[in-house]
Design an enzyme around this catalytic site. Structure first.
Site, PDB file in Angstrom:
ATOM      1  N   GLU A  57      21.080  50.625  50.934  1.00 51.00           N
ATOM      2  CA  GLU A  57      19.950  51.553  50.884  1.00 51.00           C
ATOM      3  C   GLU A  57      19.695  52.022  49.456  1.00 51.00           C
ATOM      4  O   GLU A  57      20.603  52.581  48.815  1.00 51.00           O
ATOM      5  CB  GLU A  57      20.242  52.791  51.738  1.00 51.00           C
ATOM      6  N   CYS A  58      18.511  51.847  48.968  1.00 49.93           N
ATOM      7  CA  CYS A  58      18.044  52.431  47.711  1.00 49.93           C
ATOM      8  C   CYS A  58      19.038  52.167  46.579  1.00 49.93           C
ATOM      9  O   CYS A  58      19.118  51.063  46.078  1.00 49.93           O
ATOM     10  CB  CYS A  58      17.767  53.920  47.907  1.00 49.93           C
ATOM     11  N   GLY A  59      19.815  53.162  46.169  1.00 50.05           N
ATOM     12  CA  GLY A  59      20.772  52.961  45.092  1.00 50.05           C
ATOM     13  C   GLY A  59      21.767  51.866  45.402  1.00 50.05           C
ATOM     14  O   GLY A  59      22.204  51.137  44.504  1.00 50.05           O
ATOM     15  N   SER A 118      16.886  47.675  51.208  1.00 52.96           N
ATOM     16  CA  SER A 118      15.570  48.292  51.057  1.00 52.96           C
ATOM     17  C   SER A 118      15.718  49.616  50.319  1.00 52.96           C
ATOM     18  O   SER A 118      16.807  50.199  50.275  1.00 52.96           O
ATOM     19  CB  SER A 118      14.942  48.546  52.434  1.00 52.96           C
TER      20      SER A 118
END
Length: 453
Positions: A330-332, A426
């Site tokens: 996720e993200c980071g 994502s």
């Protein structure tokens, strides 16, 4: 059984403000710390999606802090968590999000729907009589909004406080003033407040804020004098969560680079039957023996050099993927999987080479807002909030969508969802409890089952 028989009444407030940056977290955490120091049980919540403010509220209360959001977590979840907190707490504190009426749903929507009286915090450092107009507007903009009173923040002194108090139409709304000063200010950076774990003096700051609040009318009120809220017992869940991940071990990165983890997400994984183990890439922990990996969001850009040097972790994750075992990033967490990360000063750091391309940090927001992802025939709700963009030849397997976007002609696609082999990634931050079935798909070895976007 009549649900009203299980209703619980306890002291409760929702701390809100006219805008972000007014001092909501400082006041909410100070109020929690003040009563916790006095031996009371305090439970705190954060309105809306947020990973950073809850760190401070958890430090102040000594208990996990969950998010309440009428869309992302759902009204039933909000009611269940508040009722459970009221059953064990002397005081329940909910910190709002942005300005009181900002967002859809807003903090005001939550206060109105759940009967939470609003304690308004106003940064008064550059005003006098206008303070009264702001307080009146916040209280009366939406008729019938539950109201607790108003607290002035960053006040110059006693004379200034007197001017602010005199500006109120209803003197009983005055809850006091906190002074200007850095001794209890909570510092900020590009994603919001600095996490408490990144400050050696975090508890000292909270204690200083609690000391200042103790000198105000709000701080001097007994629990009985605070607003009392009746929390009705929620209906029982429609169905128990099936143990779709029973017998599977999920390894979760957790340190200063990967710290954006909702406690409710861990609860959901446990309810799905998964065994959870944690590791720290920054501490050079080996990757634990596991069936799947979760790389949460966080601040990889602040630790890019250390992550670039984590060659053992790069190799271990590569072997994990080569064995066909899933990763949800996720993200980071996704940022660390690309070939390179470019920090905002232009420095390029090699990353973990599991996704082709690079991510680049910017000084302005690149994504913000509620999102949902359809996985395995189920809608997984969550949000996005990031300052980087990715440049990759990899085609998205799907895109997230904003609430209601499916019904809007020409709606703009949300965040890309990448699926390369067993790697799923994502910018989307998922709230696992919104769909345990979709969550299980993220960590399963079978086809991911997302509609092509």
């Amino acid at each position: 059984m009549d649900a009203a028989l299980n209703a619980i009444t306890t002291a409760a407030v929702l701390v809100a403000a006219p805008a972000s940056g007014q001092g909501k977290t400082t006041v909410a955490a100070a109020l929690a710390r003040l009563h916790t120091r006095q031996g009371r049980t305090v439970r705190a919540f954060k309105c809306g999606p947020d990973f950073l403010d809850p760190h401070w509220l958890a430090l102040a209360t000594g208990a996990p802090v969950h998010s309440l959001d009428l869309w992302m977590t759902g009204e039933a979840d909000c009611r269940q968590r508040l009722h459970a907190a009221a059953a064990e707490a002397d005081l329940v504190i909910v910190e709002g999000v942005m300005g009181l009426f900002d967002g859809d749903p807003s903090a005001a929507d939550l206060a109105e729907r759940l009967g939470l009286p609003v304690l308004a915090v106003i940064d008064a450092q550059a005003m006098a009589g206008t303070f009264g107009a702001l307080a009146f507007g916040l209280q009366n903009f939406r008729p019938g909004l539950p109201w607790a009173g108003v607290l002035a923040n960053r006040v110059a002194g006693e004379r200034h406080a007197g001017m602010l108090q005199a500006a109120l139409r209803e003197p009983e709304q005055w809850l006091g003033a906190l002074p200007r000063g850095a001794n209890f200010a909570l510092p900020e950076r590009h994603l919001g407040l600095v996490a408490d774990g990144d400050l050696a003096d975090a508890m000292r700051r909270l204690d200083a804020a609690a000391d200042a609040l103790a000198a105000t009318p709000l701080g001097q009120r007994s629990l009985d004098a605070l607003p009392q809220v009746r929390f009705e017992a929620p209906p029982p869940p429609v169905a128990a969560i099936a143990p779709l991940l029973a017998g599977r071990t999920i390894a979760i990165a957790r340190d200063a680079a990967f710290s954006f983890i909702y406690p409710a997400n861990l609860e959901t994984l446990h309810a799905l039957g998964a065994r959870l183990v944690f590791f720290s890439p920054l501490a050079a922990d080996p990757l634990p023996a596991c069936d799947a990996v979760w790389l949460p969001g966080g601040y990889p850009e602040l630790h890019a050099r250390a992550l670039a040097d984590a060659s053992d972790m790069r190799s271990a994750l590569g072997a994990h993927v080569a064995a066909g075992k899933p990763i949800w990033a996720e993200c980071g967490g996704m940022m660390a999987l690309f070939d390179a990360l470019v920090t905002s000063d232009g420095e390029v750091h090699p990353m973990w080479n599991l996704l082709p391309g690079r991510v680049t940090m910017h000084k302005r927001l690149a994504g913000l807002g509620p999102q949902q992802l359809h996985v395995g025939g189920h809608a997984l709700r969550g949000h996005t909030f990031h300052y980087s963009t990715c440049d990759t030849p990899l085609m998205p397997a799907a895109h997230t969508a904003r609430p209601g976007a499916e019904a809007m002609a020409g709606a703009r696609a949300g965040e890309a969802f990448f699926a390369q082999g067993p790697v799923r990634a994502s910018y989307f931050h998922a709230w696992f409890a919104s769909s345990p079935e979709a969550t299980a798909h993220l960590f399963d070895t079978g086809p991911i089952g997302v509609p092509h976007g």
